[in-house]
Design an enzyme around this catalytic site. Sequence first.
Site, PDB file in Angstrom:
ATOM      1  N   HIS A 360       0.803  -1.229   0.000  1.00 48.51           N
ATOM      2  CA  HIS A 360       0.000   0.000   0.000  1.00 48.51           C
ATOM      3  C   HIS A 360       0.829   1.269   0.000  1.00 48.51           C
ATOM      4  CE1 HIS A 360      -3.921  -1.996   0.967  1.00 48.51           C
ATOM      5  NE2 HIS A 360      -3.111  -2.897   1.503  1.00 48.51           N
ATOM      6  N   LYS A 551      -9.137  13.435   4.497  1.00 46.81           N
ATOM      7  CA  LYS A 551      -8.159  12.342   4.462  1.00 46.81           C
ATOM      8  C   LYS A 551      -7.167  12.615   5.582  1.00 46.81           C
ATOM      9  CE  LYS A 551      -7.177  13.555   0.136  1.00 46.81           C
ATOM     10  NZ  LYS A 551      -7.154  12.335  -0.611  1.00 46.81           N
ATOM     11  N   ARG A 552      -6.293  11.648   5.907  1.00 44.29           N
ATOM     12  CA  ARG A 552      -5.269  11.922   6.906  1.00 44.29           C
ATOM     13  C   ARG A 552      -4.465  13.162   6.491  1.00 44.29           C
ATOM     14  NH1 ARG A 552      -4.501   8.015  11.119  1.00 44.29           N
ATOM     15  NH2 ARG A 552      -2.689   9.263  11.669  1.00 44.29           N
ATOM     16  N   LYS A 557      -0.024  14.574   0.891  1.00 42.07           N
ATOM     17  CA  LYS A 557      -1.412  14.772   0.439  1.00 42.07           C
ATOM     18  C   LYS A 557      -1.687  16.249   0.154  1.00 42.07           C
ATOM     19  CE  LYS A 557      -2.990  10.710   3.080  1.00 42.07           C
ATOM     20  NZ  LYS A 557      -3.673   9.784   2.147  1.00 42.07           N
ATOM     21  N   THR A 659      -8.978   6.058  -1.685  1.00 42.77           N
ATOM     22  CA  THR A 659     -10.300   5.433  -1.788  1.00 42.77           C
ATOM     23  C   THR A 659     -11.375   6.484  -1.533  1.00 42.77           C
ATOM     24  OG1 THR A 659      -9.939   4.689   0.486  1.00 42.77           O
ATOM     25  CG2 THR A 659      -9.704   3.043  -1.250  1.00 42.77           C
TER      26      THR A 659
HETATM   27  C1  26Q Z   1       3.274   0.883  10.524  1.00 44.83           C
HETATM   28  C2  26Q Z   1       4.218   0.616  11.482  1.00 44.83           C
HETATM   29  C3  26Q Z   1       4.042   1.072  12.792  1.00 44.83           C
HETATM   30  C4  26Q Z   1       2.891   1.772  13.113  1.00 44.83           C
HETATM   31  C5  26Q Z   1       1.945   2.036  12.143  1.00 44.83           C
HETATM   32  C6  26Q Z   1       2.146   1.593  10.837  1.00 44.83           C
HETATM   33  C7  26Q Z   1       1.133   1.874   9.799  1.00 44.83           C
HETATM   34  C8  26Q Z   1      -0.218   1.814  10.068  1.00 44.83           C
HETATM   35  C9  26Q Z   1      -1.143   2.100   9.084  1.00 44.83           C
HETATM   36  C10 26Q Z   1       1.532   2.210   8.531  1.00 44.83           C
HETATM   37  C11 26Q Z   1       0.599   2.492   7.538  1.00 44.83           C
HETATM   38  C12 26Q Z   1      -0.751   2.445   7.812  1.00 44.83           C
HETATM   39  C13 26Q Z   1      -1.776   2.749   6.819  1.00 44.83           C
HETATM   40  C14 26Q Z   1      -1.541   3.014   5.553  1.00 44.83           C
HETATM   41  C15 26Q Z   1      -2.611   3.378   4.611  1.00 44.83           C
HETATM   42  O1  26Q Z   1      -3.735   3.624   5.004  1.00 44.83           O
HETATM   43  N1  26Q Z   1      -2.307   3.393   3.312  1.00 44.83           N
HETATM   44  C16 26Q Z   1      -3.313   3.739   2.315  1.00 44.83           C
HETATM   45  O2  26Q Z   1      -3.927   2.543   1.867  1.00 44.83           O
HETATM   46  C17 26Q Z   1      -5.045   2.824   1.034  1.00 44.83           C
HETATM   47  C18 26Q Z   1      -5.705   1.501   0.699  1.00 44.83           C
HETATM   48  O3  26Q Z   1      -4.944   0.793  -0.217  1.00 44.83           O
HETATM   49  C19 26Q Z   1      -4.618   3.582  -0.211  1.00 44.83           C
HETATM   50  O4  26Q Z   1      -5.776   3.928  -0.917  1.00 44.83           O
HETATM   51  C20 26Q Z   1      -3.827   4.833   0.170  1.00 44.83           C
HETATM   52  O5  26Q Z   1      -3.311   5.432  -0.990  1.00 44.83           O
HETATM   53  C21 26Q Z   1      -2.710   4.468   1.126  1.00 44.83           C
HETATM   54  O6  26Q Z   1      -2.039   5.647   1.559  1.00 44.83           O
END
Ligand code: 26Q
Length: 820
Positions: A360, A551-552, A557, A659
């Site tokens: 992702h 969004k975040r 972004k 999304t």
């Molecule tokens: C990793 C290590 C330690 C703590 C937290 C994390 C962590 C947690 C959540 C790293 C990343 C996330 C989330 C990532 C995310 O939401 N990515 C998004 O995924 C969507 C679904 O595929 C895409 O549409 C977005 O583009 C993408 O940014």
Amino acid sequence: MNDAPTDASTAPFHQDVVRNLICRQARYPDVATPHDWYMALAYSVQGRMLARWAASTKTYAARDVKVACYLSAEFLIGPQLGNSLLNLGMQAEARDAMRVLGQDLDALLALEEEPGLGNGGLGRLAACYLDSLATLEIPAIGYGIRYEFGIFDQQIRDGWQVECTDKWLQKGNPWEIVRYDVGYYVSFGGHTESTTDAEGRLRVRWIPSRQVKGVACDMPMQGYRVNTCNMLRLWKSEAVESFDFQDFNAGQYYQAVEEKVVSETLSKVLYPNDEPDAGKRLRLAQQYFFVSCSLQDMLRLMDAKGTSIEKFADLFAAQLNDTHPSIAVAELMRLLIDERLLSWDAAWDLTQRTLAYTNHTLLPEALETWGLPLFASLLPRPLEIIYEINRRFLDDVRRRFPGDDARVARMSLIDEAGAKKVRMAHLASVGSHSVNGVAALHSDLLKRTVLRDFAEMYPERFLNVTNGVTPRRFLMLSNPGLARLLDATIGTDWTRDLARLDALAAHAGDAAFHDAWRAIRRENKAALAARIAAETGIAVDPDALFDIQVKRIHEYKRQHLNALYIIDLYNRLRRHPELDVAPRCFVFGGKAAPGYAMAKLMIRLINGIAEVVNSDPALDGRLKVVFYPDFNVKNGHWIYPAADLSEQISTAGKEASGTGNMKFMINGALTIGTLDGANVEIREEAGAENFFLFGLTAQQVEELKASGYRPADYLQRNDALRDALEQIAQGRFSRGDTEMFRPLLDNLVHHDPFLVLADFAAYVECQEQVSDAWRDARQWTRMSIMNTAHSGKFSSDRAIAEYCARIWNTRAVRIDLAQP
Ligand code: 26Q
């Protein structure tokens, strides 16, 4: 939408609600609070789902079916009551029943606390996929963590984000079933010992320093108008020892209590992404904990079914939602070798055939790695297995590419440069039969950048599955007015086959249809305006152009690009009050990671701009700026259907898919966006004439960076941009404080890693095209209709059908409610 009759054999639904009020909630009607009624209603709906869940599980156990297991550290499922009623086809029945009981269904729906068990896109995607899996009648289990505290609640004070702990379980969770009899032990720490068993085989024993028990907490996931009800199984950690008071002296007693606290801490809290120091021991422990429980559960289900271990990969497909569960590669090997006594080769074959990995992100800082010392001390046995996987894998690499030592170092599962680290994306790619990105552009970049060597070695493994969102929650549930209009215009087939929306195109020129379309949109905007007034006190005009970015909050972004445009527009209106600018309402929403200072500063900037713009009498209310606090799934229900313009303005090449862009499009918003993530496909589907495109392409971004990007050059050339930055520096949006935004400005002027300044002029120019288009209401409405009409591709049903056919090899199984 007419609700189909359900469960005709049971007593009237309102009687069931009263029974649950008394027997489950322990209240009688005269003294019940609205929350008591909500709980009673939820229990009654839960009952309907559990009947279907029983039929589904029984069928899966009895028949030769393959089960898709979705392993994800996050499931952002949103409020459950409304969606479950919709999927069960009993919205009208529930409304009537509650009316009989003197309760308003909408008021009860509003009481539900959503489980915030995810950060954003990735967690919400997992939830959409569970909805589609059940709706497509695919046997499936979602596996994850039952965090006691999900993503924090966001408050805005003095323009700053303040985090408050999420207390979603405070008033109880009527949806979950805790199964104390479904639990597994998970080991941590200690050391390993090698022995030879009676048959002369090498055996490794892991002697852990600590064990934790995982207990299953299940939530039913009901498909839309089908009998299939799958489950989301979330693991809660518990202490292994049920301690016996007599056995302890005082010191041991407190030590034992402490152990218990530490064990229960494992599933306590969700980690936010974008934290600078996310490489926490507890986070790795969480990942291993839920993965081990889930794999042990799959093995137990296999045993219960009487299937032999050789058939494991025919019984289950397991999808890794990013690298967070990628320790599954080592853990499945460990379970098969150490506990089921399989040979390495047999275990490896099963592991690879079972697992598949979805990436992702391309952002290098977001690719997960774990320091070797941490890994070794927490998971000594899995690490040994990773070393052995790596040894065999690198032998393969050397055979394929003799003498290419640089390649071997690049591909190794262990990063040996500097402090040694385990590279989780490499582990996932090696241990899976399939690796996919989440939009066409992203999958392509994945093969050309971060996983290039792997794509060269295993080209057949790589594919794209563009993300999708569920039209049940994001259209039928949250935009019922539009759903009714669609039903009346093109029939109801679109609810299960969103591609059927293309029939709308035939009505895109129809004046009466335009009127109906506009009336619904006006109503949705008025509803959002009312929420905005209630949450922020800001009055906004429902007839203004609603320009929304939710969004975040992240530099890539580029919410600050949007903010700079607002400042520029404001300046022009101040200088030329006579300018004919269409009234606009800019809405922002999103959380910043608590440790991400720059993102928090971006929120402060938006609120600073809002304060100035909203209170300036010279504007006659033509511009409004709103930061909608605590953006989450529930608030999304109000926001997506009310947007005219969807802001998707990330630096090209940085947003894997997005999304939210799809949720807006389905609801009839037009997109202003870069060629990034799924925007590319949204534009392809909608037609270039129905999309506002601007900005550098991913390739141009790379070239500009390679040639030495100098943000100051862009400043020099653009007076408007210079003015805007100057005003920020002078404290115009910080009540005179000239220091507040300095880190943000310094970063933009001297580094600008996400090319905000380079894209500014193109963005402003594109926003002017938006304003022009908005002036022609007929034309805008036509474009809006065309967006919805061509949004069919972005249903999660399409995405899940692709996963089933191309990766999991799973098939639909019809569930008969009348089980023998
Ligand atoms: C990793 C290590 C330690 C703590 C937290 C994390 C962590 C947690 C959540 C790293 C990343 C996330 C989330 C990532 C995310 O939401 N990515 C998004 O995924 C969507 C679904 O595929 C895409 O549409 C977005 O583009 C993408 O940014």
